[in-house]
Design an enzyme around this catalytic site. Structure first.
Site, PDB file in Angstrom:
ATOM      1  N   SER A  69      -3.906 -65.041 -29.506  1.00 19.48           N
ATOM      2  CA  SER A  69      -5.299 -64.572 -29.423  1.00 19.48           C
ATOM      3  C   SER A  69      -5.578 -63.370 -30.323  1.00 19.48           C
ATOM      4  CB  SER A  69      -5.669 -64.251 -27.976  1.00 19.48           C
ATOM      5  OG  SER A  69      -5.637 -65.417 -27.217  1.00 19.48           O
ATOM      6  N   SER A 107       1.139 -64.426 -27.308  1.00 19.43           N
ATOM      7  CA  SER A 107      -0.204 -64.981 -27.509  1.00 19.43           C
ATOM      8  C   SER A 107      -0.659 -64.961 -28.971  1.00 19.43           C
ATOM      9  CB  SER A 107      -1.199 -64.186 -26.676  1.00 19.43           C
ATOM     10  OG  SER A 107      -2.509 -64.558 -27.022  1.00 19.43           O
ATOM     11  N   LYS A 166      -6.753 -64.838 -13.567  1.00 22.85           N
ATOM     12  CA  LYS A 166      -7.979 -65.640 -13.683  1.00 22.85           C
ATOM     13  C   LYS A 166      -8.678 -65.862 -12.341  1.00 22.85           C
ATOM     14  CE  LYS A 166      -7.618 -69.113 -16.857  1.00 22.85           C
ATOM     15  NZ  LYS A 166      -6.995 -70.172 -17.653  1.00 22.85           N
ATOM     16  N   ALA A 197      -4.202 -78.847  -9.287  1.00 25.16           N
ATOM     17  CA  ALA A 197      -5.440 -78.454  -8.582  1.00 25.16           C
ATOM     18  C   ALA A 197      -5.651 -76.950  -8.671  1.00 25.16           C
ATOM     19  CB  ALA A 197      -5.375 -78.904  -7.122  1.00 25.16           C
ATOM     20  N   GLY A 198      -5.053 -76.323  -9.688  1.00 26.93           N
ATOM     21  CA  GLY A 198      -5.270 -74.884  -9.907  1.00 26.93           C
ATOM     22  C   GLY A 198      -6.550 -74.665 -10.706  1.00 26.93           C
ATOM     23  N   GLY A 199      -6.697 -73.460 -11.242  1.00 31.04           N
ATOM     24  CA  GLY A 199      -7.911 -73.108 -11.974  1.00 31.04           C
ATOM     25  C   GLY A 199      -8.154 -74.011 -13.174  1.00 31.04           C
ATOM     26  N   ALA A 200      -7.092 -74.347 -13.905  1.00 30.22           N
ATOM     27  CA  ALA A 200      -7.269 -75.184 -15.093  1.00 30.22           C
ATOM     28  C   ALA A 200      -7.732 -76.584 -14.699  1.00 30.22           C
ATOM     29  CB  ALA A 200      -5.954 -75.252 -15.869  1.00 30.22           C
ATOM     30  N   ASP A 258     -12.996 -73.101 -20.199  1.00 25.94           N
ATOM     31  CA  ASP A 258     -11.967 -74.151 -20.298  1.00 25.94           C
ATOM     32  C   ASP A 258     -12.554 -75.561 -20.169  1.00 25.94           C
ATOM     33  OD1 ASP A 258      -9.802 -72.486 -20.717  1.00 25.94           O
ATOM     34  OD2 ASP A 258      -9.262 -72.361 -18.599  1.00 25.94           O
TER      35      ASP A 258
HETATM   36  P1  ATR Z   1      -3.533 -72.697 -13.688  1.00 23.41           P
HETATM   37  O1  ATR Z   1      -4.292 -71.427 -13.524  1.00 23.41           O
HETATM   38  O2  ATR Z   1      -3.004 -72.904 -15.067  1.00 23.41           O
HETATM   39  O3  ATR Z   1      -4.263 -73.888 -13.164  1.00 23.41           O
HETATM   40  P2  ATR Z   1      -1.963 -72.558 -11.270  1.00 23.41           P
HETATM   41  O4  ATR Z   1      -3.177 -72.182 -10.512  1.00 23.41           O
HETATM   42  O5  ATR Z   1      -0.699 -71.797 -11.053  1.00 23.41           O
HETATM   43  O6  ATR Z   1      -2.192 -72.500 -12.835  1.00 23.41           O
HETATM   44  O7  ATR Z   1      -1.720 -74.121 -11.003  1.00 23.41           O
HETATM   45  C1  ATR Z   1      -0.529 -74.723 -11.345  1.00 23.41           C
HETATM   46  C2  ATR Z   1      -0.540 -76.205 -10.941  1.00 23.41           C
HETATM   47  O8  ATR Z   1       0.745 -76.745 -11.226  1.00 23.41           O
HETATM   48  C3  ATR Z   1      -0.797 -76.426  -9.455  1.00 23.41           C
HETATM   49  O9  ATR Z   1      -1.463 -77.648  -9.279  1.00 23.41           O
HETATM   50  C4  ATR Z   1       0.627 -76.495  -8.905  1.00 23.41           C
HETATM   51  O10 ATR Z   1       0.758 -77.252  -7.728  1.00 23.41           O
HETATM   52  P3  ATR Z   1       0.571 -76.560  -6.257  1.00 23.41           P
HETATM   53  O11 ATR Z   1      -0.903 -76.426  -6.046  1.00 23.41           O
HETATM   54  O12 ATR Z   1       1.258 -77.465  -5.343  1.00 23.41           O
HETATM   55  O13 ATR Z   1       1.258 -75.193  -6.382  1.00 23.41           O
HETATM   56  C5  ATR Z   1       1.319 -77.256 -10.016  1.00 23.41           C
HETATM   57  N1  ATR Z   1       2.770 -77.021  -9.999  1.00 23.41           N
HETATM   58  C6  ATR Z   1       3.415 -75.889 -10.383  1.00 23.41           C
HETATM   59  N2  ATR Z   1       4.746 -76.035 -10.242  1.00 23.41           N
HETATM   60  C7  ATR Z   1       4.953 -77.291  -9.745  1.00 23.41           C
HETATM   61  C8  ATR Z   1       6.118 -78.053  -9.412  1.00 23.41           C
HETATM   62  N3  ATR Z   1       7.365 -77.554  -9.550  1.00 23.41           N
HETATM   63  N4  ATR Z   1       5.934 -79.311  -8.947  1.00 23.41           N
HETATM   64  C9  ATR Z   1       4.697 -79.833  -8.813  1.00 23.41           C
HETATM   65  N5  ATR Z   1       3.554 -79.168  -9.125  1.00 23.41           N
HETATM   66  C10 ATR Z   1       3.674 -77.920  -9.580  1.00 23.41           C
END
Ligand code: ATR
Length: 286
Positions: free
Chosen positions: A25, A23, A74, A136-139, A110
């Site tokens: 940071s 990092s 997070k 669709a994760g946190g980011a 973010d």
């Molecule tokens: P962050 O906190 O950075 O948002 P996260 O919550 O782990 O990280 O989200 C990662 C994103 O990348 C999710 O949308 C995940 O899809 P899923 O909800 O289906 O898990 C996506 N992702 C990670 N690896 C993937 C892969 N090999 N193929 C397609 N999508 C992937």
């Protein structure tokens, strides 16, 4: 560098995540502490994911004044805090925690960092915009929340796991009832169904999704569209070349990184800094 000695009064801030050794940071925040002559120090705490349930306790017990959270904490800390901002609730994730009189407050910078960097880099105006968010994760939720907060009209989530994207859309819909939400698979068919109206695509998936993202064709978008890949650390973001070949505007994630960091610094210290000040420290640190 630091002009004042570390004493028993020095306030302690830090990054909590796993991994954190790479990092920037500590370099960023310690440089800013020195610049503003703030008696504080910023460290990187590499905490094993097994200890997730103890992170809030660690912040309280150690009396940390503020922390940035990164993967995988997070989302896991949400229920442990004394208060959350609307942005953190909408994102379902917290990237900044402050402690005041023993109370822990959770923020998410973010989304606001994203929209500030988009404006700075000449990206589309979020007002009335249809944005396609990959992931669709946190980011992804934070970026959607930032855009909706500035008046975006429609958000489409393309995600591998449809129920997770539906959950993200439902959480945002309760805060932004007049916006339109759509959920589709992260495939070329899912993408081509939404390219006519969208003027912004934001890749918020993590590294392992690169092949899936590379399977989407940016040339299907209108030529006045922008594509952002928030994975600032990637040397070759999956759609970059195809975007440039199609004449689209491509933005890397460094602007968002800088602006979310500037917002966190202000929450930590009350001192406003600009994204470009953080960026110049980042460029010096890398
Ligand atoms: P962050 O906190 O950075 O948002 P996260 O919550 O782990 O990280 O989200 C990662 C994103 O990348 C999710 O949308 C995940 O899809 P899923 O909800 O289906 O898990 C996506 N992702 C990670 N690896 C993937 C892969 N090999 N193929 C397609 N999508 C992937």
């Amino acid at each position: 560098m630091r002009g004042t000695p570390i004493t028993g009064h020095t306030q302690v801030f830090g990054l909590v995540g796993h991994p954190v050794r790479h990092s920037f940071s500590p370099a960023i925040y310690n440089t800013l502490f020195a610049r503003f002559e703030i008696d504080a120090v910023y460290l990187a705490f590499d905490v094993h994911p097994d200890q997730a349930d103890r992170v809030s306790e660690m912040i309280r017990v150690m009396g940390l004044v503020g922390v940035n959270l990164t993967v995988p904490f997070k989302e896991r800390i949400l229920d442990e805090l004394d208060g959350l901002t609307a942005a953190a609730r909408e994102a379902g994730a917290v990237n900044v925690v402050t402690q005041l009189d023993g109370a822990l407050m959770g923020y998410n910078t973010d989304g606001e960092g994203f929209v500030r960097s988009l404006a700075e880099e000449g990206g589309p105006d979020p007002g009335g915009l249809h944005a396609v968010i990959l992931g669709a994760g946190g980011a992804a939720r934070a970026v959607a929340s930032g855009l909706l907060d500035r008046g975006a009209a429609a958000i489409t989530f393309l995600n591998r796991t449809i129920p997770r994207a539906e959950k993200a859309a439902a959480a945002l819909e309760s805060s932004f009832p007049s916006a339109t939400f759509d959920v589709r698979p992260l495939t070329s068919d899912g993408f081509s169904a939404v390219t006519r109206d969208a003027r912004l695509v934001v890749n918020c998936t993590s590294g392992p999704a690169a092949d899936a993202v590379a399977g989407l064709d940016p040339a299907l978008l209108s030529v006045d569209s922008s594509w952002v890949d928030i994975n600032y650390w990637m040397e070759e973001p999956p759609a970059k070349e195809a975007c440039l070949a199609a004449g689209l505007r491509f933005h890397d994630g460094l602007g968002m990184l800088a602006h979310q960091g500037a917002l966190a610094f202000e929450l930590f210290t009350g001192y406003p800094v600009t994204g470009s000040e953080i960026r110049s420290v980042l460029e010096g640190a890398s």
